[in-house]
Design an enzyme around this catalytic site. Structure first.
Site, short mmCIF file in Angstrom:
data_model
loop_
_atom_site.label_atom_id
_atom_site.label_comp_id
_atom_site.label_asym_id
_atom_site.label_seq_id
_atom_site.Cartn_x
_atom_site.Cartn_y
_atom_site.Cartn_z
N LYS A 269 -3.43 11.37 -8.85
CA LYS A 269 -3.12 11.85 -7.51
C LYS A 269 -4.34 11.83 -6.60
CE LYS A 269 -0.57 13.68 -4.32
NZ LYS A 269 0.31 12.74 -3.64
N GLU B 236 2.40 0.28 4.03
CA GLU B 236 2.69 1.48 3.25
C GLU B 236 3.94 1.27 2.38
OE1 GLU B 236 1.51 4.08 2.21
OE2 GLU B 236 3.10 5.53 1.88
N ASN C 90 -14.01 17.39 -15.17
CA ASN C 90 -13.42 16.44 -14.23
C ASN C 90 -14.55 15.89 -13.38
OD1 ASN C 90 -11.90 15.10 -12.29
ND2 ASN C 90 -11.52 16.96 -11.11
N GLY C 91 -14.76 14.58 -13.41
CA GLY C 91 -15.86 13.98 -12.64
C GLY C 91 -16.56 12.94 -13.48
N TRP D 9 -7.53 11.52 -16.94
CA TRP D 9 -7.36 10.18 -16.37
C TRP D 9 -8.63 9.44 -16.76
CZ3 TRP D 9 -9.60 7.03 -12.47
CH2 TRP D 9 -8.78 5.96 -12.03
N GLU E 191 3.22 0.86 -6.33
CA GLU E 191 2.67 1.90 -7.19
C GLU E 191 3.72 2.60 -8.05
OE1 GLU E 191 0.38 4.98 -5.26
OE2 GLU E 191 1.80 5.17 -3.63
N HIS F 73 0.72 -17.94 8.76
CA HIS F 73 -0.62 -18.35 8.34
C HIS F 73 -0.79 -18.33 6.82
CE1 HIS F 73 -1.91 -18.49 12.48
NE2 HIS F 73 -1.40 -17.28 12.67
N LYS G 212 3.93 1.63 -1.60
CA LYS G 212 4.83 2.57 -2.28
C LYS G 212 5.58 1.86 -3.38
CE LYS G 212 3.79 5.48 -1.38
NZ LYS G 212 2.82 6.31 -0.74
N CYS H 254 -8.24 13.77 -13.50
CA CYS H 254 -8.34 14.79 -14.53
C CYS H 254 -8.07 16.18 -13.92
CB CYS H 254 -9.69 14.87 -15.22
SG CYS H 254 -10.18 13.33 -15.97
N ARG I 185 -2.61 14.72 -12.03
CA ARG I 185 -3.99 14.27 -11.84
C ARG I 185 -4.44 13.29 -12.91
NH1 ARG I 185 -6.68 17.83 -8.33
NH2 ARG I 185 -8.68 17.05 -9.07
O1 M6R Z 1 -5.86 12.40 -1.17
P1 M6R Z 1 -6.03 11.20 -0.30
O2 M6R Z 1 -5.06 11.13 0.82
O3 M6R Z 1 -7.45 11.04 0.20
O4 M6R Z 1 -5.74 9.96 -1.25
C1 M6R Z 1 -5.93 8.65 -0.82
C2 M6R Z 1 -5.23 7.68 -1.74
O5 M6R Z 1 -5.75 7.78 -3.03
C3 M6R Z 1 -3.72 7.94 -1.80
O6 M6R Z 1 -3.15 7.86 -0.53
C4 M6R Z 1 -3.05 6.89 -2.72
O7 M6R Z 1 -3.10 5.63 -2.14
C5 M6R Z 1 -1.61 7.33 -3.01
N1 M6R Z 1 -1.32 7.09 -4.39
C6 M6R Z 1 -0.61 6.62 -2.19
O8 M6R Z 1 0.70 6.95 -2.51
#
Ligand code: M6R
Length: 616
Positions: free
Chosen positions: A611, A487, A101-102, A75, A494, A510, A491, A2, A27
């Protein structure tokens, strides 16, 4: 999770609210809404489910104007995305509007008490208890708005960043923070609030970072801060050094692509900050002081982080062990905080986070601190909660990262680990000056190597066109490229929603080997060539080939072995194994990007994601 904004001043608040929300849409984008106090004192609320553009259309059709005003992009956590659950939320009489937000953790009991007193709720959200609570506190009369807010927040448990406007009060509005980020932008005769700095960058150059437990009263003439018990606190105004263009797309089709292309510049800047002309690494004063004091005693290093930052932590761990010679472990913030950890004395915690606001990372750092650990944070956002709660920092200074999928912040985290571990190895006396020079000289070549990978974008796109329709993909790497396989898969998942698994290549036999058939693309990280795990990767390629998997190999430009097994190869410049991760991940970012594009996904705003994850 949010985004919130607010404005008070001589202008109509609405254009800024929309502009600020656009910059915060990363966000959350389940719904958007605003509340504005009109010139006659009446309070108008407008909200729409879905993207901000829906709200804009509604405002175009039926404009609103006035000041102060607050806005929100959501969000969803409590209650599905719907107009009723959208913010701002109101009390029964429509006199108090709140954006939040929270999470208000005790909202159910607060709501039950208020319902017993006759309050009728419209939504399923936790937030809605706040305007009702404020209304209830104001009922007997005699209390000011700010007193009622403070009293309500003394009763509410949980995390919040809030913007609050009242009907009939055109010369003030309010903000408060506990656990969720919020900044105040200080203008000339006008004030702003926002969840982060980029949202107000082109309006003001001075900000106040609100502290947990502070309530702000914002008037065009200035800001007053108090704690929840009413004691005044000092207003500390800081200059913002970020430039507004840093948060724009600069001609790129998405923020993610822009951020991928920014990586050579970001890494060069990080190098310039920390490597002197003799090739020696120097960190910022606080980090130098922390290491000078702690290095002689450190027994163990614990890296705490989430998501992509966790994979950076896995990479860091390999460097701590290889170069610094200190036992190291990594943990996910969301696991560490619940696993009753036992930490040896003199454990140094390294927290990694782009935003510095990830709830699980923050909670795990706080837990480690209660156990006596010192904390050094690798973090991208100046003024973030993590940085403020750390003993020292290694800022990644990558600039605002707006694309939800992390790219430049990740490579900056990898480089930050390189710098940190070289410095620690030197301080420990186990790395010679000559070796340090050699390593920093090679590191200085990485921005150019990345540039060369970026030049291959068209080839990477062409390869992704062959595979984007597949249901699954497997990513394999070893040692320094195992975190990169993870990673790369993350990527891809997501942003393209194509299922992808990252695996340590040696683990394939395995289990995941059962998945391999002629329909499965297998992305194999086979660099560098001159490395003991390279031959092991070749064996893995043979295993995939034997089962008819479709191999996409990332190889060095001079490689002649791995390419023989692959349907597709992506050559990258050669570097040492430790730095090959930084080069290879660029290929995987672009591969995921073009997969996502071919699949028609909304790359900067992938579904269900936000984010920074400021809730558990
Ligand atoms: O702001 P942060 O680096 O602490 O965020 C951690 C994860 O939420 C963040 O890396 C998330 O996995 C991203 N969407 C990856 O692209």
């Amino acid at each position: 999770m949010c985004g919130i904004v607010g404005y008070i001043g001589p202008q109509n608040a609405v254009p800024f609210l929309i502009e600020g929300l656009k910059r915060l849409e990363y966000r959350g984008y389940d719904s958007a809404g605003i509340a504005v106090c009109q010139a006659d004192g009446s309070l108008s609320v407008r909200k729409q489910v879905g993207r901000l553009s829906n709200l804009e259309e509604s405002l175009d059709a039926e404009p609103l104007s006035g000041s102060p005003g607050i806005g929100h992009t959501r969000w969803a956590t409590h209650g599905e995305p719907s107009t009723l659950n959208s913010h701002p939320h109101l009390d029964c009489s429509g006199r108090v509007a709140v954006v939040h937000n929270g999470i208000i953790e005790n909202y159910l009991s607060l709501r039950a008490d208020l319902e017993a007193k006759g309050h009728v709720f419209q939504s399923q959200t936790d937030t809605e208890v706040l305007p009702h609570l404020i209304e209830e506190i104001l009922k007997p009369g005699g209390k000011s708005h700010v007193e009622a807010i403070r009293e309500a927040l003394r009763l509410a448990k949980g995390a919040y960043a809030l913007g609050i406007v009242f009907q009939g009060e055109t010369d003030a509005f309010y903000a408060a923070r506990c656990g969720s980020p919020l900044i105040i932008g200080v203008g000339d005769g006008e004030q702003f609030i926002a969840s982060d700095v980029p949202a107000i960058l082109n309006r003001v150059k001075k900000v106040i970072y609100l502290n947990d437990g502070e309530v702000a009263e914002l008037r065009p003439s200035g800001v007053t801060l108090t704690r929840l018990d009413g004691t005044p606190t000092a207003v500390v105004v800081q200059e913002v050094t970020l430039r507004a263009e840093a948060a724009e797309r600069a001609g790129f089709e998405t923020f993610m692509l822009k951020e991928i292309y920014e990586q050579p510049r970001v890494l060069r800047a990080l190098l310039d900050t920390h490597v002197d002309k003799n090739g020696a690494v120097r960190l910022d004063e606080d980090a130098e002081a922390l290491l000078a004091a702690e290095m002689p005693d450190i027994q163990r290093i614990l890296v705490l982080s989430c998501g992509t930052a966790y994979y950076a932590g896995m990479y860091g761990r390999l460097l701590f062990e290889r170069w610094v010679g200190i036992p190291s472990e990594t943990d996910l913030g969301s696991e560490f905080r619940y696993r009753e950890p036992r930490l040896p004395e003199h454990t140094l915690v390294i927290a990694v986070s782009q935003s510095g606001e990830t709830a699980d990372t923050l909670a795990s750092v706080r837990l480690a601190r209660t156990m006596g650990c010192k904390v050094l944070s690798i973090c991208n956002v100046a003024g973030s909660t993590l940085l403020r709660e750390s003993d020292a920092a290694l800022p990644t200074q990558a600039g605002p990262e707006i694309g939800v999928a992390s790219t430049k912040a990740f490579t900056a985290q990898l480089m930050a680990f390189v710098l940190l571990t070289i410095r620690m190895a030197r301080l420990r006396g186990i790395m010679s000056e000559a070796r340090e020079r050699e390593l920093t000289a090679e590191l200085a070549r990485i921005p150019n190597a990345i540039h060369r990978v970026l030049e291959r974008q068209a080839d990477i796109r062409a390869i992704s066109q062959k595979y984007y329709e597949c249901y699954n993909a497997l990513y394999l790497g070893r040692r320094f490229n195992y975190p990169i396989a993870l990673e790369g898969a993350l990527k891809n998942k997501e942003i393209s929603y194509q299922h992808a698994e990252g695996y340590a290549a040696g683990e394939m036999k395995h289990g995941p080997i059962a998945l391999i058939n002629e329909f499965l693309p297998v992305v194999c990280l086979c660099t560098p060539t001159a490395d003991e795990v390279y031959d092991k990767m070749i064996s893995n390629l043979k295993e995939v080939e034997a089962r008819k998997g479709r191999i996409i190999a990332v190889v060095t430009e001079r490689d002649d072995k791995a390419r023989a097994f692959a349907q597709d190869v992506i050559p990258v410049p050669e570097t040492i194994e430790e730095y090959s991760s930084i080069v290879n991940v660029i290929v995987l970012q672009l591969f995921a990007y073009h997969n996502a594009k071919a699949r028609g996904a909304d790359i900067d705003k992938p579904r269900n994601l936000a984010k920074s994850v400021t809730v558990e």
